[in-house]
Motif scaffolding. Structure first.
Motif, PDB file in Angstrom:
ATOM      1  N   TYR A 150       0.804  -1.219   0.000  1.00  0.00           N
ATOM      2  CA  TYR A 150       0.000   0.000   0.000  1.00  0.00           C
ATOM      3  C   TYR A 150       0.842   1.276   0.000  1.00  0.00           C
ATOM      4  CZ  TYR A 150      -3.451   3.497   1.277  1.00  0.00           C
ATOM      5  OH  TYR A 150      -4.232   4.619   1.291  1.00  0.00           O
ATOM      6  N   HIS A 151       1.699   1.438   0.980  1.00  0.00           N
ATOM      7  CA  HIS A 151       2.422   2.707   1.133  1.00  0.00           C
ATOM      8  C   HIS A 151       3.394   2.950  -0.021  1.00  0.00           C
ATOM      9  CE1 HIS A 151       0.690   3.581   5.020  1.00  0.00           C
ATOM     10  NE2 HIS A 151       0.950   2.352   5.419  1.00  0.00           N
ATOM     11  N   SER A 152       4.087   1.927  -0.469  1.00  0.00           N
ATOM     12  CA  SER A 152       5.030   2.114  -1.579  1.00  0.00           C
ATOM     13  C   SER A 152       4.285   2.415  -2.878  1.00  0.00           C
ATOM     14  CB  SER A 152       5.909   0.874  -1.744  1.00  0.00           C
ATOM     15  OG  SER A 152       5.129  -0.274  -2.050  1.00  0.00           O
ATOM     16  N   THR A 153       3.139   1.759  -3.083  1.00  0.00           N
ATOM     17  CA  THR A 153       2.372   1.998  -4.309  1.00  0.00           C
ATOM     18  C   THR A 153       1.800   3.410  -4.327  1.00  0.00           C
ATOM     19  OG1 THR A 153       1.790  -0.348  -4.486  1.00  0.00           O
ATOM     20  CG2 THR A 153       0.430   1.209  -5.714  1.00  0.00           C
ATOM     21  N   LEU A 154       1.261   3.849  -3.194  1.00  0.00           N
ATOM     22  CA  LEU A 154       0.708   5.202  -3.134  1.00  0.00           C
ATOM     23  C   LEU A 154       1.806   6.238  -3.364  1.00  0.00           C
ATOM     24  CD1 LEU A 154      -2.176   6.227  -2.673  1.00  0.00           C
ATOM     25  CD2 LEU A 154      -1.537   6.719  -0.317  1.00  0.00           C
ATOM     26  N   ALA A 155       2.989   5.991  -2.833  1.00  0.00           N
ATOM     27  CA  ALA A 155       4.113   6.908  -3.062  1.00  0.00           C
ATOM     28  C   ALA A 155       4.490   6.943  -4.539  1.00  0.00           C
ATOM     29  CB  ALA A 155       5.308   6.491  -2.214  1.00  0.00           C
ATOM     30  N   ASN A 156       4.489   5.779  -5.192  1.00  0.00           N
ATOM     31  CA  ASN A 156       4.809   5.726  -6.623  1.00  0.00           C
ATOM     32  C   ASN A 156       3.750   6.436  -7.462  1.00  0.00           C
ATOM     33  OD1 ASN A 156       7.192   4.287  -6.267  1.00  0.00           O
ATOM     34  ND2 ASN A 156       6.204   2.290  -6.502  1.00  0.00           N
ATOM     35  N   LEU A 157       2.483   6.293  -7.080  1.00  0.00           N
ATOM     36  CA  LEU A 157       1.415   6.974  -7.816  1.00  0.00           C
ATOM     37  C   LEU A 157       1.508   8.484  -7.635  1.00  0.00           C
ATOM     38  CD1 LEU A 157      -1.613   4.603  -7.073  1.00  0.00           C
ATOM     39  CD2 LEU A 157      -0.281   4.749  -9.180  1.00  0.00           C
ATOM     40  N   ASP A 158       1.794   8.919  -6.412  1.00  0.00           N
ATOM     41  CA  ASP A 158       1.985  10.362  -6.173  1.00  0.00           C
ATOM     42  C   ASP A 158       3.113  10.905  -7.048  1.00  0.00           C
ATOM     43  OD1 ASP A 158      -0.037  10.432  -4.311  1.00  0.00           O
ATOM     44  OD2 ASP A 158       1.273  10.604  -2.564  1.00  0.00           O
ATOM     45  N   LYS A 159       4.198  10.148  -7.123  1.00  0.00           N
ATOM     46  CA  LYS A 159       5.346  10.575  -7.929  1.00  0.00           C
ATOM     47  C   LYS A 159       4.973  10.619  -9.411  1.00  0.00           C
ATOM     48  CE  LYS A 159      10.218   9.477  -8.778  1.00  0.00           C
ATOM     49  NZ  LYS A 159      11.329   8.543  -8.452  1.00  0.00           N
ATOM     50  N   TRP A 160       4.238   9.612  -9.865  1.00  0.00           N
ATOM     51  CA  TRP A 160       3.826   9.559 -11.271  1.00  0.00           C
ATOM     52  C   TRP A 160       2.953  10.759 -11.633  1.00  0.00           C
ATOM     53  CZ3 TRP A 160       4.944   6.780 -15.551  1.00  0.00           C
ATOM     54  CH2 TRP A 160       4.033   6.834 -16.607  1.00  0.00           C
ATOM     55  N   GLU A 161       2.029  11.112 -10.732  1.00  0.00           N
ATOM     56  CA  GLU A 161       1.126  12.233 -10.985  1.00  0.00           C
ATOM     57  C   GLU A 161       1.720  13.573 -10.553  1.00  0.00           C
ATOM     58  OE1 GLU A 161      -1.132  11.609 -12.828  1.00  0.00           O
ATOM     59  OE2 GLU A 161      -2.217   9.762 -12.363  1.00  0.00           O
ATOM     60  N   ARG A 162       2.961  13.529 -10.043  1.00  0.00           N
ATOM     61  CA  ARG A 162       3.664  14.727  -9.587  1.00  0.00           C
ATOM     62  C   ARG A 162       2.868  15.478  -8.536  1.00  0.00           C
ATOM     63  NH1 ARG A 162       6.094  16.915 -15.429  1.00  0.00           N
ATOM     64  NH2 ARG A 162       7.189  14.978 -15.940  1.00  0.00           N
ATOM     65  N   PHE A 163       2.313  14.703  -7.623  1.00  0.00           N
ATOM     66  CA  PHE A 163       1.559  15.293  -6.517  1.00  0.00           C
ATOM     67  C   PHE A 163       2.416  15.308  -5.265  1.00  0.00           C
ATOM     68  CE2 PHE A 163      -1.047  14.340  -2.692  1.00  0.00           C
ATOM     69  CZ  PHE A 163      -1.616  15.605  -2.550  1.00  0.00           C
ATOM     70  N   ASP A 164       2.538  16.487  -4.663  1.00  0.00           N
ATOM     71  CA  ASP A 164       3.317  16.646  -3.440  1.00  0.00           C
ATOM     72  C   ASP A 164       2.500  17.499  -2.474  1.00  0.00           C
ATOM     73  OD1 ASP A 164       5.085  17.211  -1.396  1.00  0.00           O
ATOM     74  OD2 ASP A 164       6.796  17.552  -2.716  1.00  0.00           O
ATOM     75  N   PRO A 165       1.946  16.891  -1.410  1.00  0.00           N
ATOM     76  CA  PRO A 165       1.090  17.649  -0.492  1.00  0.00           C
ATOM     77  C   PRO A 165       1.811  18.768   0.240  1.00  0.00           C
ATOM     78  CG  PRO A 165       1.631  15.490   0.416  1.00  0.00           C
ATOM     79  CD  PRO A 165       2.121  15.491  -0.999  1.00  0.00           C
ATOM     80  N   ARG A 166       3.148  18.786   0.186  1.00  0.00           N
ATOM     81  CA  ARG A 166       3.900  19.828   0.873  1.00  0.00           C
ATOM     82  C   ARG A 166       3.987  21.102   0.047  1.00  0.00           C
ATOM     83  NH1 ARG A 166       9.137  16.190   1.458  1.00  0.00           N
ATOM     84  NH2 ARG A 166       8.498  15.961  -0.735  1.00  0.00           N
ATOM     85  N   LYS A 167       3.639  21.010  -1.242  1.00  0.00           N
ATOM     86  CA  LYS A 167       3.719  22.169  -2.131  1.00  0.00           C
ATOM     87  C   LYS A 167       2.335  22.780  -2.343  1.00  0.00           C
ATOM     88  CE  LYS A 167       7.816  20.444  -4.564  1.00  0.00           C
ATOM     89  NZ  LYS A 167       8.389  20.051  -5.877  1.00  0.00           N
ATOM     90  N   PRO A 168       2.271  24.032  -2.838  1.00  0.00           N
ATOM     91  CA  PRO A 168       0.958  24.665  -3.067  1.00  0.00           C
ATOM     92  C   PRO A 168       0.061  23.793  -3.958  1.00  0.00           C
ATOM     93  CG  PRO A 168       2.721  26.277  -3.278  1.00  0.00           C
ATOM     94  CD  PRO A 168       3.390  24.939  -3.162  1.00  0.00           C
ATOM     95  N   LEU A 169      -1.121  23.466  -3.472  1.00  0.00           N
ATOM     96  CA  LEU A 169      -1.993  22.543  -4.194  1.00  0.00           C
ATOM     97  C   LEU A 169      -2.478  23.123  -5.523  1.00  0.00           C
ATOM     98  CD1 LEU A 169      -4.120  21.124  -1.227  1.00  0.00           C
ATOM     99  CD2 LEU A 169      -2.089  20.133  -2.302  1.00  0.00           C
ATOM    100  N   ALA A 170      -2.756  24.421  -5.552  1.00  0.00           N
ATOM    101  CA  ALA A 170      -3.319  25.030  -6.757  1.00  0.00           C
ATOM    102  C   ALA A 170      -2.341  24.990  -7.931  1.00  0.00           C
ATOM    103  CB  ALA A 170      -3.727  26.472  -6.481  1.00  0.00           C
ATOM    104  N   ASP A 171      -1.024  24.969  -7.651  1.00  0.00           N
ATOM    105  CA  ASP A 171      -0.017  25.028  -8.707  1.00  0.00           C
ATOM    106  C   ASP A 171       0.306  23.658  -9.310  1.00  0.00           C
ATOM    107  OD1 ASP A 171       0.133  27.733  -8.287  1.00  0.00           O
ATOM    108  OD2 ASP A 171       1.857  27.604  -6.928  1.00  0.00           O
ATOM    109  N   GLN A 172      -0.235  22.586  -8.742  1.00  0.00           N
ATOM    110  CA  GLN A 172       0.048  21.250  -9.260  1.00  0.00           C
ATOM    111  C   GLN A 172      -1.021  20.834 -10.266  1.00  0.00           C
ATOM    112  OE1 GLN A 172       1.546  18.486  -6.120  1.00  0.00           O
ATOM    113  NE2 GLN A 172       1.031  20.121  -4.696  1.00  0.00           N
TER     114      GLN A 172
END
Length: 216
Positions: A150-172
């Motif tokens: 679960y955790h490794s797959t979700l991290a890989n999907l976040d990376k694939w979609e270039r989603f980073d919750p630490r960065k401004p959400l509107a700019d992603q």
């Protein structure tokens, strides 16, 4: 008559908020905080248990096997939600390799109150955007990920979609959010962020079928 009614607000305190944990693997519930104590039974991965207290790296919990202790190594503070995918992550599509072999089940369904849009210059690049109409929905495949992945797959999907919750959400391009499908199941989905959503509703191509595989 008021004289025969008790004012609860002045004599009682609010009930304490219930706290939960989720198991990250099939794990023993023991009679005490340690492996030397007898097991009450094994609870399955991703079971929600009621948290009571912690001692020596173990948590006292109420579970389907009774009240006992589970090591904190196998407890998480959030449940493991499925992931609803709708574009290139669907089975047979180009990004499905990120999920192949890591799912426990894959179910085709729809998520209401969403539109699907394509970028006009890149028609394989899809986005889902919230809608106020229940008549609008998108086809998704609800992927239940195996707990061990679960955790490794979700991290890989976040990376694939270039989603980073630490960065401004509107700019992603995408924000990972919980959505509810027509079956009443909650899952993560990569939803178009606000800036690109505004652009697509004005200049994008809306997929009227709501189905990426029938986008043309």
């Amino acid at each position: 008559a008021s004289r025969y009614l008790k004012n609860a607000s002045s004599s009682t305190s609010p009930a304490p908020k219930t706290t939960y944990r989720w198991t990250t693997a099939n794990v023993n519930v023991r009679k005490g905080p340690g492996t030397s104590y007898a097991s009450l039974g094994v609870v399955r991965a991703n079971e929600r248990v009621t948290y009571i207290k912690t001692s020596k790296g173990w948590s006292n919990v109420k579970s389907s096997k009774g009240t006992g202790w589970i090591t904190n190594r196998y407890l998480a503070t959030a449940g493991q939600h499925p992931v609803s995918v709708y574009g290139t992550l669907r089975k047979g599509q180009s990004a499905y390799h990120l999920l192949r072999g890591r799912t426990a089940s894959e179910t085709k369904t729809r998520v209401p109150y969403f539109n699907m849009y394509l970028k006009p210059d890149k028609t394989w690049w899809s986005f889902i955007i919230p809608s106020s109409s229940s008549a609008r929905s998108v086809v998704v495949e609800r992927m239940v990920i195996k707990p061990a992945y679960y955790h490794s797959t979700l991290a890989n999907l976040d990376k694939w979609e270039r989603f980073d919750p630490r960065k401004p959400l509107a700019d992603q391009n995408y924000n990972r959010k919980l959505v509810t499908d027509q079956d009443g199941k909650r899952s993560w989905a990569y939803v178009g962020a606000s800036k690109i959503s505004n652009y697509l509703t004005k200049s994008g191509i809306r997929v009227t079928s709501g189905d990426y595989l029938r986008r043309f």
